[in-house]
Design an enzyme around this catalytic site. Structure first.
Site, PDB file in Angstrom:
ATOM      1  CD1 TRP A 127      -3.978-104.207 -63.822  1.00 45.79           C
ATOM      2  CD2 TRP A 127      -4.394-104.507 -61.678  1.00 45.79           C
ATOM      3  NE1 TRP A 127      -3.536-105.507 -63.450  1.00 45.79           N
ATOM      4  CE2 TRP A 127      -3.839-105.929 -62.145  1.00 45.79           C
ATOM      5  CE3 TRP A 127      -5.153-104.582 -60.456  1.00 45.79           C
ATOM      6  CZ2 TRP A 127      -3.545-106.664 -61.179  1.00 45.79           C
ATOM      7  CZ3 TRP A 127      -4.870-105.627 -59.543  1.00 45.79           C
ATOM      8  CH2 TRP A 127      -3.859-106.739 -59.971  1.00 45.79           C
ATOM      9  CG  ASP A 208      -3.546-100.753 -56.700  1.00 46.42           C
ATOM     10  OD1 ASP A 208      -2.693-101.233 -56.073  1.00 46.42           O
ATOM     11  OD2 ASP A 208      -4.118-101.385 -57.474  1.00 46.42           O
ATOM     12  CE  LYS A 243       4.033-105.855 -60.223  1.00 46.59           C
ATOM     13  NZ  LYS A 243       2.913-105.928 -61.720  1.00 46.59           N
TER      14      LYS A 243
HETATM   15  C1  PLP Z   1      -2.545-101.638 -60.567  1.00 42.66           C
HETATM   16  C2  PLP Z   1      -1.963-102.903 -59.547  1.00 42.66           C
HETATM   17  N1  PLP Z   1      -2.435-103.161 -58.593  1.00 42.66           N
HETATM   18  C3  PLP Z   1      -2.053-104.335 -57.967  1.00 42.66           C
HETATM   19  C4  PLP Z   1      -1.410-105.230 -58.485  1.00 42.66           C
HETATM   20  C5  PLP Z   1      -0.980-106.257 -57.487  1.00 42.66           C
HETATM   21  O1  PLP Z   1       0.128-107.164 -57.578  1.00 42.66           O
HETATM   22  P1  PLP Z   1       0.383-108.476 -56.889  1.00 42.66           P
HETATM   23  O2  PLP Z   1      -0.902-108.914 -56.394  1.00 42.66           O
HETATM   24  O3  PLP Z   1       1.070-109.009 -57.877  1.00 42.66           O
HETATM   25  O4  PLP Z   1       1.419-107.799 -55.671  1.00 42.66           O
HETATM   26  C6  PLP Z   1      -0.769-104.902 -59.837  1.00 42.66           C
HETATM   27  C7  PLP Z   1       0.141-105.900 -60.531  1.00 42.66           C
HETATM   28  O5  PLP Z   1       0.199-106.000 -61.618  1.00 42.66           O
HETATM   29  C8  PLP Z   1      -1.208-103.924 -60.215  1.00 42.66           C
HETATM   30  O6  PLP Z   1      -0.837-103.438 -61.522  1.00 42.66           O
END
Ligand code: PLP
Length: 395
Positions: A127, A208, A243
């Site tokens: 990511w 993560d 999510k």
């Molecule tokens: C791989 C990954 N890690 C962490 C996140 C963190 O999401 P958030 O900060 O919106 O909870 C996301 C969100 O798209 C993600 O795809």
């Protein structure tokens, strides 16, 4: 003050959201942004969340500060969901954070203070936001092999070979489940192998976990973490409720630390809280209070688990539909992997020209490199339009 500021490149996904918004074609399809969509194209508020929100509204009597580590009921339910009933809770600490990003950042900042010479190893690909978060905490980042871009499967042997060279100075970031962007998953036996390697060579696992419940089940999606936690002395997990509870904008996440002992877990946690104090200080309450209430109430929890299972069912159904249709249309099995991938994303390894043609000629938006969010397809009509466009552009 600002005249000499260099222009800052926008995160590609954030930029794509802007371009999509400005597109006036009414048949446009957004397979770019990483949010779940139902068959009407909506990202709904879950019924369990609505109900908990109502109860919260009726019951809450104050908005005073909650505290540095946030909502303790939330923290203990999330760590139970991640580590399971049999975990040694005396060595685990959990701190509510602003989203999963907030969790990754405070854990990364904490690690940079306790192990400043370490390098952070990210999967290739990963990511996009992992790079600025870890580099922003002062770490050098490197990559380990993950994806075969032809078969779109994990290069297990190369990955294990890469990890076998990592040692105590290395922090290795793993996606707990539903790898973003590739969708390609490791199997339980591979996690067992990674767990053994981590214990033997001493590299530090950083998980993560942004999609628990989007892959196979709430339990199966954390096999990775539990397998590694059994073997190593310490690790960290950044989990997100964006999510699986659909609470994207409420910013709900949790940073978890498993220490060698209860005392070392306390020391690491105090360091993390001091990092939080010097940035956002305390996490926002609303979303975590909702999650805490849902996980604490049998009825609400059942409703939520069913809604989550329905979301997962839609994603898996779309995966099978897409791979069946591509096989029927092309007469070969090159796209069968789409059904084997998990989570919302698959990386189709498209070049810039193919991504541009999908957008310009067919109003279909995918992320550079060809990451699709399969839940961006509303119905069979959109699926068929995607298949047509895709076959014309790629085959
Ligand atoms: C791989 C990954 N890690 C962490 C996140 C963190 O999401 P958030 O900060 O919106 O909870 C996301 C969100 O798209 C993600 O795809």
């Amino acid at each position: 003050m600002f005249q000499q500021v260099e222009p800052t490149p926008l995160d590609p996904i954030i930029r794509l959201i802007g371009i999509f918004k400005a597109d006036n074609r009414n048949n446009k399809i957004d397979m770019g942004v990483g949010v779940f969509r139902d068959s009407n194209g909506n990202t709904p508020i879950m019924a369990a969340v609505k109900e908990a929100e109502q109860r919260l509204h009726d019951q809450q009597t104050t908005k005073t500060y909650v505290g540095l580590s946030g909502n303790e009921s939330f923290n203990s339910h999330i760590s139970q969901m991640v580590f399971g009933d049999d975990a040694d809770t005396s060595r685990i600490r959990a701190v509510q954070t602003p989203g999963g990003c907030g969790a990754i950042r405070v854990l990364s900042e904490m690690l940079s203070k306790v192990s400043s010479d370490s390098k952070v190893w990210l999967s290739d690909p990963t990511w996009g936001n992992h790079y600025p978060i870890f580099q922003g905490s002062g770490f050098k980042t490197e990559t380990y092999p993950y994806l075969n871009r032809i078969t779109k499967t994990v290069v297990v042997d190369e990955l294990l070979e890469g990890l076998s060279k990592r040692g105590p100075q290395d922090i290795v970031l793993f996606h707990g489940c539903c790898h973003n962007p590739s969708g390609a998953e490791l199997q339980p036996k591979h996690w067992d192998e990674i767990a053994r390697l981590a214990a033997k060579n001493g590299f530090f696992p950083f998980f993560d976990l942004a999609y628990q419940g989007f892959g196979d089940s709430l339990e199966q999606d954390v096999y990775s973490i539990r397998a590694v936690a059994k073997e190593v002395e310490s690790l960290v997990v950044a989990s997100s409720c964006s999510k699986n509870f659909g609470l994207y904008r409420d910013r709900v996440g949790c940073a978890m630390i498993m220490g060698e002992t209860s005392e070392s877990a306390d020391l690491a946690c105090a360091q993390l809280l001091s990092t939080a104090r010097s940035s956002y200080s305390m996490p926002p309450d609303h979303g975590a209070a909702i999650v805490g209430m849902i996980l604490d109430d049998q009825g609400l929890r059942q409703t939520w688990e069913q809604e989550l299972a329905d979301m997962r069912g839609r994603i898996l159904g779309l995966r099978h539909q897409m791979s069946d249709k591509l096989r029927a249309r092309t007469g070969h099995d090159r796209w069968d992997f789409i059904a084997d991938h998990r989570g919302m994303f698959s990386l189709l390894a498209l070049d810039d020209e193919q991504v541009k043609r999908l957008r310009d000629e067919y109003a279909i938006y995918v992320v550079a490199g060809g990451r699709i969010n399969i839940a961006g397809l509303r119905d069979e009509e959109e699926m068929d339009r995607f298949i047509d466009a895709f076959v014309n552009v790629v085959e």
